[in-house]
Design a protein around this motif. Structure first.
Motif, PDB file in Angstrom:
ATOM      1  N   ARG A  64       0.790  -1.228   0.000  1.00  0.00           N
ATOM      2  CA  ARG A  64       0.000   0.000   0.000  1.00  0.00           C
ATOM      3  C   ARG A  64       0.826   1.285   0.000  1.00  0.00           C
ATOM      4  O   ARG A  64       0.261   2.371  -0.118  1.00  0.00           O
ATOM      5  N   LEU A  65       2.132   1.165   0.129  1.00  0.00           N
ATOM      6  CA  LEU A  65       2.968   2.358   0.156  1.00  0.00           C
ATOM      7  C   LEU A  65       4.315   2.051  -0.483  1.00  0.00           C
ATOM      8  O   LEU A  65       4.965   1.069  -0.121  1.00  0.00           O
ATOM      9  N   LYS A  66       4.715   2.904  -1.428  1.00  0.00           N
ATOM     10  CA  LYS A  66       6.012   2.760  -2.086  1.00  0.00           C
ATOM     11  C   LYS A  66       6.719   4.105  -2.036  1.00  0.00           C
ATOM     12  O   LYS A  66       6.117   5.141  -2.333  1.00  0.00           O
ATOM     13  N   VAL A  67       8.000   4.079  -1.696  1.00  0.00           N
ATOM     14  CA  VAL A  67       8.775   5.303  -1.510  1.00  0.00           C
ATOM     15  C   VAL A  67      10.124   5.154  -2.194  1.00  0.00           C
ATOM     16  O   VAL A  67      10.816   4.152  -2.007  1.00  0.00           O
ATOM     17  N   ALA A 102      15.458  13.462 -11.727  1.00  0.00           N
ATOM     18  CA  ALA A 102      15.948  12.122 -12.073  1.00  0.00           C
ATOM     19  C   ALA A 102      15.274  11.060 -11.212  1.00  0.00           C
ATOM     20  O   ALA A 102      14.978   9.951 -11.690  1.00  0.00           O
ATOM     21  N   THR A 103      14.998  11.376  -9.951  1.00  0.00           N
ATOM     22  CA  THR A 103      14.318  10.432  -9.060  1.00  0.00           C
ATOM     23  C   THR A 103      12.884  10.197  -9.516  1.00  0.00           C
ATOM     24  O   THR A 103      12.398   9.056  -9.518  1.00  0.00           O
ATOM     25  N   ILE A 104      12.206  11.266  -9.900  1.00  0.00           N
ATOM     26  CA  ILE A 104      10.841  11.126 -10.421  1.00  0.00           C
ATOM     27  C   ILE A 104      10.839  10.234 -11.662  1.00  0.00           C
ATOM     28  O   ILE A 104      10.023   9.304 -11.789  1.00  0.00           O
ATOM     29  N   ARG A 105      11.742  10.510 -12.583  1.00  0.00           N
ATOM     30  CA  ARG A 105      11.810   9.709 -13.815  1.00  0.00           C
ATOM     31  C   ARG A 105      12.097   8.239 -13.520  1.00  0.00           C
ATOM     32  O   ARG A 105      11.498   7.332 -14.108  1.00  0.00           O
ATOM     33  N   ILE A 118       2.392   9.895  -8.926  1.00  0.00           N
ATOM     34  CA  ILE A 118       3.568  10.161  -8.103  1.00  0.00           C
ATOM     35  C   ILE A 118       3.377  11.468  -7.333  1.00  0.00           C
ATOM     36  O   ILE A 118       2.829  12.434  -7.865  1.00  0.00           O
ATOM     37  N   ALA A 119       3.832  11.483  -6.089  1.00  0.00           N
ATOM     38  CA  ALA A 119       3.800  12.690  -5.272  1.00  0.00           C
ATOM     39  C   ALA A 119       5.184  12.959  -4.713  1.00  0.00           C
ATOM     40  O   ALA A 119       5.874  12.041  -4.258  1.00  0.00           O
ATOM     41  N   VAL A 120       5.601  14.213  -4.744  1.00  0.00           N
ATOM     42  CA  VAL A 120       6.902  14.626  -4.222  1.00  0.00           C
ATOM     43  C   VAL A 120       6.707  15.214  -2.825  1.00  0.00           C
ATOM     44  O   VAL A 120       5.961  16.185  -2.652  1.00  0.00           O
ATOM     45  N   ALA A 121       7.359  14.617  -1.840  1.00  0.00           N
ATOM     46  CA  ALA A 121       7.279  15.126  -0.468  1.00  0.00           C
ATOM     47  C   ALA A 121       8.110  16.393  -0.335  1.00  0.00           C
ATOM     48  O   ALA A 121       9.207  16.498  -0.898  1.00  0.00           O
ATOM     49  N   GLY A 122       7.583  17.360   0.410  1.00  0.00           N
ATOM     50  CA  GLY A 122       8.316  18.589   0.650  1.00  0.00           C
ATOM     51  C   GLY A 122       9.512  18.369   1.554  1.00  0.00           C
ATOM     52  O   GLY A 122       9.556  17.421   2.346  1.00  0.00           O
ATOM     53  N   VAL A 171       5.737   7.758  -3.582  1.00  0.00           N
ATOM     54  CA  VAL A 171       6.140   9.002  -2.935  1.00  0.00           C
ATOM     55  C   VAL A 171       7.638   9.205  -3.155  1.00  0.00           C
ATOM     56  O   VAL A 171       8.435   8.262  -2.996  1.00  0.00           O
ATOM     57  N   ILE A 172       8.026  10.421  -3.522  1.00  0.00           N
ATOM     58  CA  ILE A 172       9.429  10.793  -3.611  1.00  0.00           C
ATOM     59  C   ILE A 172       9.835  11.384  -2.270  1.00  0.00           C
ATOM     60  O   ILE A 172       9.394  12.469  -1.890  1.00  0.00           O
ATOM     61  N   ALA A 173      10.651  10.657  -1.502  1.00  0.00           N
ATOM     62  CA  ALA A 173      11.125  11.133  -0.203  1.00  0.00           C
ATOM     63  C   ALA A 173      12.441  11.867  -0.395  1.00  0.00           C
ATOM     64  O   ALA A 173      13.289  11.440  -1.187  1.00  0.00           O
ATOM     65  N   GLN A 174      12.650  12.940   0.338  1.00  0.00           N
ATOM     66  CA  GLN A 174      13.841  13.759   0.143  1.00  0.00           C
ATOM     67  C   GLN A 174      15.060  13.226   0.888  1.00  0.00           C
ATOM     68  O   GLN A 174      16.191  13.533   0.502  1.00  0.00           O
TER      69      GLN A 174
END
Length: 332
Positions: free
Chosen positions: A157-160, A183-186, A202-206, A260-263
């Motif tokens: 249910r969650l991928k990061v 590049a991470t998003i791609r 896809i969602a990018v975390a702040g 989710v894109i984690a920073q």
């Protein structure tokens, strides 16, 4: 996965940790045909001790390139100075961890292995042995001569996927450049497409609290992250952000996003380990080979007791099989 594919290599990890135990437990749950899809790269004596403490009677068979009819296929890699018991922090074990990985990468690059599944290593032991890497991801990038690599943690249910992982927090902020975030998003988008998602959401975390609150709490979100999202959208990627991390993970877990894109490390690891501690799979992206791993450490405190859970290893094996099948489909 079909029988025409080479086996998937499983590296044993640190000989003093729980790697050998979770490997033999996981393989013991499979029937002989399924077990033949894998070969373990490690130490025979350590695996024999693991079988004993786990109460298993599977035989270890030397791997010669052909599937093993029954038991566990093994490529024994001798390393001098192993302590001969579990729960010991040892440079020799760090050297062994390195040699198992090196051998598996060599097999994968030659096409002798369809991918790699790694059991946990001790970063301290690895560095004590003179191999100065931040863990599997950096080591694999070096061994495959890859310019960049990424860590994806995948659960049902969650991928990061992480922009950075094993660096100090102050350094992680500097690494979150527009180029790296894009590049991470791609990379995450391409992987989910490979895994069957037609249009990954896809969602990018702040980076900062509330994405900086228009500069009140920092400008990184506006200066670096937002331009990456705009660029990815222009490429046709379904991506939103930056979104405040304190609400994003709940939304993703409820199904609003596929990835989710984690920073930085803890921003991605904490949510995954909260909701899928036993089942999340660590996947390395950006490499010329496929690699999955358990998402836990060496657990020296329980190594050799037979108590280590192998659910994570089962998930890593299954994900590796999916990757091998998808690669075979793409090339065949």
């Amino acid at each position: 996965m079909t029988s025409s594919l080479p086996p998937i290599a499983i590296t044993m990890g640190d000989p003093s940790g729980v790697g050998a135990e979770v490997i033999v437990k996981a393989l013991a749950e499979r029937d002989a045909e399924s077990r033949a899809r894998f070969v373990v790269i490690g130490d025979r004596e350590t695996l024999e001790r693991a079988l004993k403490v786990c109460g298993l009677s599977l035989a270890l068979a030397d791997f010669d390139g052909s599937p093993v009819a029954d038991g566990i296929a093994l490529v024994h890699v001798p390393v001098a100075g192993l302590p001969g018991r579990f729960s010991v922090l040892s440079p020799a074990c760090g050297e062994a961890s390195y040699q198992y990985i090196r051998r598996a990468v060599e097999m994968a690059l030659k096409g002798e292995a369809a991918g790699i599944v790694t059991a946990p290593i001790s970063k301290e032991a690895l560095n004590a042995a003179g191999h100065h890497y931040d863990g599997h991801t950096g080591l694999l990038a070096a061994l495959t001569q890859s310019a960049s690599s990424w860590m994806l943690l995948a659960s049902e249910r969650l991928k990061v996927i992480h922009v950075s992982t094993h660096v100090a927090l102050r350094d992680a902020i500097g690494r979150a450049t527009t180029e790296r975030v894009l590049a991470t998003i791609r990379t995450g988008h391409a992987h989910l497409r490979r895994m069957g998602y037609e249009r990954p959401r896809i969602a990018v975390a702040g980076m900062n609290p509330h994405c900086g609150e228009n500069g009140l709490f920092g400008t990184e979100d506006d200066d670096a992250l937002r331009p990456a999202v705009v660029a990815a959208k222009a490429e046709g990627i379904d991506v939103e952000g930056p979104i405040s991390a304190d609400t994003l993970y709940y939304r993703a877990y409820q199904g609003a996003f596929d990835l989710v894109i984690a920073q930085y490390h803890d921003q991605g690891h904490i949510p995954i380990k909260l909701v899928a501690f036993d089942s999340a799979v660590n996947v390395s992206l950006g490499l010329p080979i496929d690699r999955t791993s358990v998402d836990h450490g060496t657990a020296f405190d329980i190594a050799g007791t037979g108590k280590a859970k192998h659910v994570n290893m089962l998930a890593a094996l299954a994900y590796a099989e999916r990757l091998a099948a998808s690669r075979s489909k793409a090339t065949g």
